[in-house]
Scaffold this motif. Structure first.
Motif, short mmCIF file in Angstrom:
data_model
loop_
_atom_site.label_atom_id
_atom_site.label_comp_id
_atom_site.label_asym_id
_atom_site.label_seq_id
_atom_site.Cartn_x
_atom_site.Cartn_y
_atom_site.Cartn_z
N LEU A 63 0.82 -1.21 0.00
CA LEU A 63 0.00 0.00 0.00
C LEU A 63 0.86 1.26 0.00
CD1 LEU A 63 -2.84 -1.12 2.42
CD2 LEU A 63 -3.00 -0.77 -0.04
N ALA A 64 1.96 1.23 0.74
CA ALA A 64 2.86 2.39 0.76
C ALA A 64 3.46 2.62 -0.63
CB ALA A 64 3.95 2.19 1.79
N LEU A 65 3.88 1.55 -1.29
CA LEU A 65 4.43 1.69 -2.64
C LEU A 65 3.37 2.16 -3.62
CD1 LEU A 65 6.80 -1.38 -2.92
CD2 LEU A 65 7.42 1.02 -3.03
N PHE A 66 2.17 1.64 -3.51
CA PHE A 66 1.09 2.04 -4.40
C PHE A 66 0.80 3.53 -4.23
CE2 PHE A 66 -3.45 2.56 -5.37
CZ PHE A 66 -3.44 2.14 -6.69
N ALA A 67 0.77 4.00 -2.99
CA ALA A 67 0.50 5.41 -2.73
C ALA A 67 1.65 6.29 -3.23
CB ALA A 67 0.27 5.64 -1.24
N ALA A 85 0.90 16.64 -13.23
CA ALA A 85 2.35 16.50 -13.41
C ALA A 85 2.63 15.03 -13.73
CB ALA A 85 3.10 16.92 -12.15
N ARG A 86 3.86 14.76 -14.06
CA ARG A 86 4.25 13.38 -14.34
C ARG A 86 4.47 12.64 -13.02
NH1 ARG A 86 8.45 11.04 -18.71
NH2 ARG A 86 8.24 8.92 -17.99
N PRO A 87 3.77 11.53 -12.79
CA PRO A 87 3.91 10.79 -11.53
C PRO A 87 5.33 10.27 -11.31
CG PRO A 87 1.96 10.08 -12.71
CD PRO A 87 2.74 10.95 -13.65
N VAL A 88 5.72 10.19 -10.06
CA VAL A 88 7.06 9.71 -9.69
C VAL A 88 7.30 8.30 -10.22
CG1 VAL A 88 8.54 9.08 -7.74
CG2 VAL A 88 7.15 11.15 -7.63
N GLY A 89 6.30 7.43 -10.08
CA GLY A 89 6.43 6.05 -10.56
C GLY A 89 6.71 5.98 -12.05
#
Length: 180
Positions: free
Chosen positions: A125-129, A146-150
Motif C-alpha cells: 500500500l505504501a508503494l502504491f501510494a 504532473a508526471r507521476p514519480v512512478g
C-alpha cells in the motif's frame, strides 16, 4: 486482548509525547494501547498497524525510544526499518509467539500468517501510494497535473491510444458479419 497483553507485558515504557498524553494515568504507549484494545470500541486498523510497527521499531533499535520524531519508527535508518519489517514477517519471532499463546481458540497458531499478510500489505500500500498517480491526479479535470514519480522511475511514457494497425476497423472492414 492478546495485543494489549503483548505490548503491555513488553515493559518498554515508551512515553507518550507531552502534548499527546492521554486522560488520567495514561503516560506510556503500552497504557494507551492496552486501554484502547480492552474496550469494546472498534479501532481503525491504522492505529493497530502504527502501534505494532512502533513496537517492532523499539525491538530493532532500542535507542529509537528517544529522538527528534514523535514515534520510534521514523527515527530508524532504512536498514533498521527493514529489520522491523523482518521481525513482523518472521513466523518464529518473539512477538508472534507471545501473541499466538494469548489468542483464543480457534485463532491460536494463526497470528504468524496474519502478521505476514499485514507486513506485506503495508509495504504494498505504501508503494502504491508513493508510486501511483494519486498524488498528481486532479479529480475536477480528471487529468494528471504532473508526471507521476512512478512513471519517471520506470521510464513509463504514459497512456498509449493504440497501435496504428488497430485504429479504426481492421483491414478496412466497416462492420462485423458473422457466419453463425
Amino acid at each position: 486482548m492478546a495485543m494489549a497483553f503483548a505490548t503491555g507485558g513488553a515493559g518498554l515504557g515508551i512515553p507518550l509525547p507531552d502534548d499527546h498524553t492521554g486522560p488520567g494515568s495514561l503516560t506510556t504507549l503500552e497504557d494507551a494501547l492496552g486501554t484502547l484494545l480492552e474496550g469494546n470500541e472498534k479501532i481503525p486498523l491504522s492505529a493497530f498497524a502504527a502501534a505494532l510497527l512502533n513496537l517492532l521499531a523499539t525491538q530493532a533499535a532500542p535507542a529509537s525510544l528517544v529522538g527528534p520524531f514523535l514515534t520510534p519508527l521514523p527515527r530508524l535508518s532504512y536498514a533498521r526499518k527493514a529489520k522491523a519489517f523482518e521481525l513482523l514477517e518472521r513466523t518464529d519471532s518473539d512477538l508472534v509467539a507471545l501473541l499466538d499463546v494469548h489468542f483464543p481458540e480457534p485463532l491460536t497458531g494463526s497470528v504468524s500468517g496474519l502478521l505476514k499478510f499485514v507486513g506485506g500489505a503495508l509495504l504494498t500500500l505504501a508503494l502504491f501510494a508513493a508510486l501511483g498517480e494519486y498524488a498528481v491526479y486532479d479529480p475536477a479535470t480528471k487529468k494528471l497535473t504532473a508526471r507521476p514519480v512512478g512513471w519517471r522511475l520506470t521510464g513509463y511514457e504514459g497512456r498509449v491510444d493504440g497501435l496504428p494497425d488497430f485504429k479504426g476497423y481492421y483491414q478496412g472492414r466497416e462492420e462485423a458479419a458473422g457466419d453463425a
